[in-house]
Design an enzyme around this catalytic site. Structure first.
Site, PDB file in Angstrom:
ATOM      1  N   CYS A  66       0.825  -1.219   0.000  1.00  0.00           N
ATOM      2  CA  CYS A  66       0.000   0.000   0.000  1.00  0.00           C
ATOM      3  C   CYS A  66       0.861   1.272   0.000  1.00  0.00           C
ATOM      4  O   CYS A  66       1.657   1.487   0.909  1.00  0.00           O
ATOM      5  CB  CYS A  66      -0.887  -0.011   1.233  1.00  0.00           C
ATOM      6  SG  CYS A  66      -1.712   1.548   1.520  1.00  0.00           S
TER       7      CYS A  66
HETATM    8  N1  MHO Z   1      -6.799  -2.505   1.771  1.00  0.00           N
HETATM    9  C1  MHO Z   1      -6.574  -1.090   1.808  1.00  0.00           C
HETATM   10  C2  MHO Z   1      -5.449  -0.720   0.914  1.00  0.00           C
HETATM   11  C3  MHO Z   1      -5.233   0.723   0.736  1.00  0.00           C
HETATM   12  S1  MHO Z   1      -3.947   0.974  -0.243  1.00  0.00           S
HETATM   13  C4  MHO Z   1      -3.871   2.501  -0.774  1.00  0.00           C
HETATM   14  C5  MHO Z   1      -7.833  -0.364   1.408  1.00  0.00           C
HETATM   15  O1  MHO Z   1      -8.493  -0.819   0.484  1.00  0.00           O
HETATM   16  O2  MHO Z   1      -8.151   0.645   2.017  1.00  0.00           O
HETATM   17  O3  MHO Z   1      -3.945   0.109  -1.348  1.00  0.00           O
END
Ligand code: MHO
Length: 225
Positions: free
Chosen positions: A53
């Site tokens: 992320c």
């Molecule tokens: N599982 C997280 C990842 C955020 S990241 C910017 C979400 O969907 O908020 O990929």
């Protein structure tokens, strides 16, 4: 819509499109959010990393001395103008990535690679807990032969160090193009400290990194300042 309202909108659009060397995922100007002066600063160098992320990865690099800015974006796929929605669906081949703008007089590429390896689990194939999919894979994108050699050596050293039971999954690839992400993803962790994912994943990841590498961190400002 009244004529003068149209004129104001037209002028705003024209202004935001001028003098912007990089476009965001929609091909729009990032002038409002991205540090254009910094991106054009010839004294700063750029390095590109993916390790899950990008909210987390951006915050980790921005905590490091000599890093002036980190920009969240997409790299490693073929699709032009990728959007977060497309990348999240895992269809573009892109990984969430960051462009790190750093002062080579203060920090070097090899130390950025140390930051990179010290802030994620590089043995997870196509994922970084709790996020899985090719968009979360571990990649060092090099822009010259020196970076490539440093990245390959660091990967080999880490594999030989016995630190991990599993092989290092990091891909070392030439950077084709970095696409800055949508404005709302920039500085996301800092601007959204109470967002549930930021609270439960991003901030703990940043804190683990800070505890491990105190000597690499920017000076903390005291609250009195
Ligand atoms: N599982 C997280 C990842 C955020 S990241 C910017 C979400 O969907 O908020 O990929």
């Amino acid at each position: 819509m009244r004529m003068h309202t149209l004129l104001i909108i037209f002028t705003a659009v024209m202004l935001s499109c001028s003098n912007t060397p990089e476009k965001n995922a929609q091909g729009e100007s990032n002038a409002g959010v991205l540090p254009l002066a910094m991106m054009q600063d010839e004294n700063l160098q750029k390095a590109y990393f993916a390790s899950g992320c990008f909210w987390c990865v951006e915050a980790v690099f921005e905590s490091v001395k000599g890093v002036e800015e980190a920009v969240s974006g997409y790299a490693g796929g073929e699709e032009p103008n990728p959007t977060y929605r497309e990348v999240s669906a895992g269809r573009t081949g892109h990984a969430e990535a960051v462009m790190v703008l750093y002062d080579p007089g203060v920090i070097d590429f090899a130390t950025l690679v140390t930051v990179y390896y010290g802030s994620h689990n590089p043995t997870t194939v196509n994922g970084q807990h709790p996020d899985y999919g090719t968009q979360y894979r571990s990649v060092i994108f090099f822009t010259n032969e020196e970076e490539k050699a440093i990245a390959q050596q660091a990967k080999a050293d880490l594999g030989a160090s016995g630190s991990y039971d599993q092989p290092i999954a990091t891909e070392i690839l030439p950077l084709q193009k970095f696409w800055p992400a949508e404005d709302y993803h920039q500085n996301f962790e800092r601007r959204n400290p109470n967002q549930p994912y930021v609270r439960s994943v991003s901030i703990p990841r940043l804190n683990r990194f800070k505890a491990r590498f105190p000597e690499l961190l920017k000076e903390q400002r005291s609250s009195a300042e």
